[in-house]
Design a protein around this motif. Structure first.
Motif, PDB file in Angstrom:
ATOM      1  N   PHE A   1     -52.908 -61.827 -37.937  1.00 57.25           N
ATOM      2  CA  PHE A   1     -52.805 -60.589 -37.288  1.00 57.25           C
ATOM      3  C   PHE A   1     -52.003 -60.668 -35.866  1.00 57.25           C
ATOM      4  N   LEU A   2     -50.672 -59.876 -35.902  1.00 56.67           N
ATOM      5  CA  LEU A   2     -49.774 -59.831 -34.854  1.00 56.67           C
ATOM      6  C   LEU A   2     -49.713 -58.714 -34.059  1.00 56.67           C
ATOM      7  N   THR A   3     -49.774 -58.854 -32.518  1.00 57.36           N
ATOM      8  CA  THR A   3     -49.540 -57.653 -31.939  1.00 57.36           C
ATOM      9  C   THR A   3     -48.345 -57.705 -31.020  1.00 57.36           C
ATOM     10  N   PRO A   4     -47.823 -56.441 -30.663  1.00 59.61           N
ATOM     11  CA  PRO A   4     -46.593 -56.573 -29.891  1.00 59.61           C
ATOM     12  C   PRO A   4     -46.779 -57.104 -28.612  1.00 59.61           C
ATOM     13  N   GLU A   5     -48.170 -57.342 -28.010  1.00 57.35           N
ATOM     14  CA  GLU A   5     -48.203 -58.019 -26.670  1.00 57.35           C
ATOM     15  C   GLU A   5     -48.232 -59.280 -26.957  1.00 57.35           C
ATOM     16  N   TYR A   6     -48.871 -60.061 -28.016  1.00 57.45           N
ATOM     17  CA  TYR A   6     -49.168 -61.331 -27.977  1.00 57.45           C
ATOM     18  C   TYR A   6     -48.746 -62.172 -29.004  1.00 57.45           C
ATOM     19  N   GLY A   7     -48.348 -61.500 -30.055  1.00 58.17           N
ATOM     20  CA  GLY A   7     -48.232 -61.954 -31.385  1.00 58.17           C
ATOM     21  C   GLY A   7     -49.454 -62.493 -31.992  1.00 58.17           C
ATOM     22  N   PRO A   8     -49.822 -63.938 -32.240  1.00 57.04           N
ATOM     23  CA  PRO A   8     -50.916 -64.137 -33.134  1.00 57.04           C
ATOM     24  C   PRO A   8     -52.153 -64.560 -31.996  1.00 57.04           C
ATOM     25  N   ARG A   9     -51.811 -64.338 -30.683  1.00 56.67           N
ATOM     26  CA  ARG A   9     -52.600 -64.857 -29.587  1.00 56.67           C
ATOM     27  C   ARG A   9     -53.721 -63.670 -29.112  1.00 56.67           C
ATOM     28  N   GLN A  10     -54.716 -63.558 -29.942  1.00 59.30           N
ATOM     29  CA  GLN A  10     -55.794 -62.759 -29.322  1.00 59.30           C
ATOM     30  C   GLN A  10     -57.019 -62.874 -30.462  1.00 59.30           C
ATOM     31  N   ARG A  11     -58.130 -62.375 -29.830  1.00 56.86           N
ATOM     32  CA  ARG A  11     -59.200 -62.284 -30.926  1.00 56.86           C
ATOM     33  C   ARG A  11     -59.888 -61.005 -30.572  1.00 56.86           C
ATOM     34  N   PHE A  12     -60.630 -60.490 -31.727  1.00 52.76           N
ATOM     35  CA  PHE A  12     -61.000 -59.014 -31.885  1.00 52.76           C
ATOM     36  C   PHE A  12     -62.544 -59.097 -32.010  1.00 52.76           C
ATOM     37  N   ALA A  13     -63.031 -57.913 -31.326  1.00 51.85           N
ATOM     38  CA  ALA A  13     -64.289 -57.772 -31.813  1.00 51.85           C
ATOM     39  C   ALA A  13     -64.278 -56.108 -32.082  1.00 51.85           C
ATOM     40  N   LEU A  14     -65.248 -55.546 -32.626  1.00 49.01           N
ATOM     41  CA  LEU A  14     -65.466 -54.019 -33.358  1.00 49.01           C
ATOM     42  C   LEU A  14     -66.658 -53.276 -32.651  1.00 49.01           C
ATOM     43  N   ILE A  15     -66.425 -52.071 -32.644  1.00 51.50           N
ATOM     44  CA  ILE A  15     -67.568 -51.155 -31.955  1.00 51.50           C
ATOM     45  C   ILE A  15     -67.477 -50.011 -32.978  1.00 51.50           C
ATOM     46  N   LEU A  16     -68.658 -49.624 -33.691  1.00 56.01           N
ATOM     47  CA  LEU A  16     -68.473 -48.320 -34.540  1.00 56.01           C
ATOM     48  C   LEU A  16     -69.656 -47.416 -33.841  1.00 56.01           C
ATOM     49  N   THR A  17     -69.079 -46.092 -33.776  1.00 54.67           N
ATOM     50  CA  THR A  17     -69.661 -45.131 -32.972  1.00 54.67           C
ATOM     51  C   THR A  17     -69.558 -43.914 -33.819  1.00 54.67           C
ATOM     52  N   ASP A  18     -70.562 -43.132 -33.646  1.00 55.28           N
ATOM     53  CA  ASP A  18     -70.652 -41.611 -34.086  1.00 55.28           C
ATOM     54  C   ASP A  18     -70.102 -40.772 -33.148  1.00 55.28           C
ATOM     55  N   CYS A  19     -69.547 -41.082 -32.025  1.00 54.93           N
ATOM     56  CA  CYS A  19     -68.579 -40.536 -31.254  1.00 54.93           C
ATOM     57  C   CYS A  19     -67.189 -40.220 -31.936  1.00 54.93           C
ATOM     58  N   VAL A  20     -66.849 -39.010 -31.845  1.00 52.60           N
ATOM     59  CA  VAL A  20     -65.299 -38.669 -32.453  1.00 52.60           C
ATOM     60  C   VAL A  20     -64.483 -38.907 -31.391  1.00 52.60           C
ATOM     61  N   LEU A  21     -63.534 -39.866 -31.279  1.00 54.60           N
ATOM     62  CA  LEU A  21     -62.384 -40.021 -30.446  1.00 54.60           C
ATOM     63  C   LEU A  21     -61.178 -39.768 -31.079  1.00 54.60           C
ATOM     64  N   GLU A  22     -60.189 -39.614 -30.233  1.00 56.23           N
ATOM     65  CA  GLU A  22     -58.855 -39.526 -30.385  1.00 56.23           C
ATOM     66  C   GLU A  22     -58.480 -40.761 -31.152  1.00 56.23           C
ATOM     67  N   PRO A  23     -57.790 -40.761 -32.388  1.00 56.68           N
ATOM     68  CA  PRO A  23     -57.389 -42.180 -32.967  1.00 56.68           C
ATOM     69  C   PRO A  23     -56.041 -42.420 -32.367  1.00 56.68           C
ATOM     70  N   ASP A  24     -55.722 -43.825 -32.533  1.00 57.88           N
ATOM     71  CA  ASP A  24     -54.285 -44.261 -32.356  1.00 57.88           C
ATOM     72  C   ASP A  24     -53.629 -44.391 -33.516  1.00 57.88           C
ATOM     73  N   PRO A  25     -52.029 -44.230 -33.668  1.00 57.83           N
ATOM     74  CA  PRO A  25     -51.483 -44.203 -34.745  1.00 57.83           C
ATOM     75  C   PRO A  25     -51.250 -45.609 -35.448  1.00 57.83           C
ATOM     76  N   VAL A  26     -51.171 -45.589 -36.782  1.00 57.88           N
ATOM     77  CA  VAL A  26     -51.055 -46.921 -37.403  1.00 57.88           C
ATOM     78  C   VAL A  26     -49.644 -47.186 -37.074  1.00 57.88           C
ATOM     79  N   ILE A  27     -49.227 -48.443 -36.928  1.00 56.43           N
ATOM     80  CA  ILE A  27     -47.774 -48.768 -36.574  1.00 56.43           C
ATOM     81  C   ILE A  27     -47.277 -49.684 -37.771  1.00 56.43           C
ATOM     82  N   GLU A  28     -46.053 -49.557 -38.036  1.00 55.31           N
ATOM     83  CA  GLU A  28     -45.619 -50.093 -39.282  1.00 55.31           C
ATOM     84  C   GLU A  28     -45.277 -51.581 -38.959  1.00 55.31           C
ATOM     85  N   LYS A  29     -44.814 -52.223 -39.904  1.00 54.08           N
ATOM     86  CA  LYS A  29     -44.554 -53.654 -39.739  1.00 54.08           C
ATOM     87  C   LYS A  29     -43.011 -53.895 -38.878  1.00 54.08           C
ATOM     88  N   ARG A  30     -43.199 -54.352 -37.768  1.00 56.28           N
ATOM     89  CA  ARG A  30     -42.052 -54.558 -37.045  1.00 56.28           C
ATOM     90  C   ARG A  30     -41.685 -55.956 -36.196  1.00 56.28           C
TER      91      ARG A  30
END
Ligand code: SF4
Ligand code: SF4
Length: 303
Positions: free
Chosen positions: A149-178
């Motif tokens: 997984f590549l991010t514009p900030e760190y390329g492959p240098r990060q680790r992720f965790a998730l939180i699922l919630t019943d709160c409706v929050l403003e989503p971020d747009p999906v970014i295309e391959k770049r």
């Protein structure tokens, strides 16, 4: 609580990356990999990331320290302590605002224990959410050809965790391959041909999918070039410091594609490589391991 306030809080608690996806983006996932199976009332999926320090790769890059650099600060402590703490704090924060919040680690599903369905129509526990899919759905980046997984900030240098919630929050747009230009440097750096760029699979969020090479994780499990296993994580090895991922770091930094910039280049010497018996093997002029036709594969691709 709104998305902006939540992101500010997460960053105060150490998150380097925060993205939010609406649950509708997960409808295509099969139940065994879907957050909907874990929390059917989930409305938003929050993906939190903490960077893998470039310095945590240094000991592996030099071939002189694997565990007290990357093994701890880039892998096990980062995932199980630092990122977990950030995730727990943010989860508590959401529940303090009256919304349920489910914290989830970011391990791969391969080889993880699977139990028996508790009722008809339910997938067997433990459901493990497709993390790359979630991170892309939350607008944090893309899945590169080499399966990182590549991010514009760190390329492959990060680790992720998730939180699922019943709160409706403003989503971020999906970014295309770049970021990933399909350069193949990751495959060329693998002494064993475990990244097959000729055999691709389609991955990612529908409407924004990308081609990813087939990775032979059976080979990676025996790889002495920086791949690692961690307790409780099933049998897919971590490749974040392996020769393939470090080649990707080099390539993306040299192309000026990453926001996290440094005064000095990452790769300072010819990369090392070991064969499956842990014997040093040479490198060609481009730094690719002179083994199992790595250079020949790179030449063939350029033709
Ligand atoms: S972990 Fe090792 S074997 Fe697997 S793709 Fe990377 S360099 Fe190749
Ligand atoms: S090394 Fe090149 S092809 Fe491989 S993931 Fe990175 S940018 Fe994509």
């Amino acid at each position: 609580m709104n998305a902006q306030e939540l992101k500010r809080y997460a960053r105060e608690k150490g998150a380097d990356l925060v993205g939010i996806a609406p649950i509708a983006r997960f409808e295509s996932l099969r139940p065994e990999r879907s957050p909907i199976s874990i929390f059917p009332e989930c409305r938003s999926v929050i993906v939190l990331g903490r960077r893998i320090l470039r310095g945590a790769l240094r000991g592996v890059e030099e071939g002189t320290n694997f565990n007290s650099t990357y093994g701890m600060f880039g892998f096990r402590w980062l995932e199980d302590n630092f990122l977990s703490r950030t995730t727990y704090d943010v989860t508590c924060h959401i529940e303090s605002h009256g919304f349920e919040a489910v914290p989830l680690f970011g391990y791969a599903p391969d080889g993880m224990p699977v139990g028996h369905p508790v009722a008809e129509g339910k997938p067997a526990p433990n459901v493990i959410v497709d993390l790359d899919f979630a991170a892309q759905a939350a607008g944090l980046g893309e899945i590169g050809l080499g399966g990182f997984f590549l991010t514009p900030e760190y390329g492959p240098r990060q680790r992720f965790a998730l939180i699922l919630t019943d709160c409706v929050l403003e989503p971020d747009p999906v970014i295309e391959k770049r970021l990933c230009g399909d350069c193949g440097a990751c495959a060329d750096a693998c002494p064993f041909g475990a990244i097959d760029v000729e055999k691709k699979v389609i991955a990612g969020v529908p409407g924004h999918q990308m081609e990813v090479a087939t990775i032979d994780y059976r080979v990676c499990r025996s790889c002495p070039n920086g791949a690692m296993a961690g307790p409780g994580r099933g049998d897919r090895p971590d490749r974040g410091a392996a020769a393939c991922a470090r080649a990707c770091v080099v390539r993306l930094e040299e192309a000026g594609k990453l926001a996290n910039k440094f005064e000095n280049r990452f790769r300072k010497r010819k990369p090392w490589a070991l064969d499956l018996f842990h014997r040093p093997i040479g490198a060609d002029e481009a730094g690719n391991p002179a083994y199992l036709g790595c250079a020949a594969r790179a030449d063939a691709r350029e033709k």
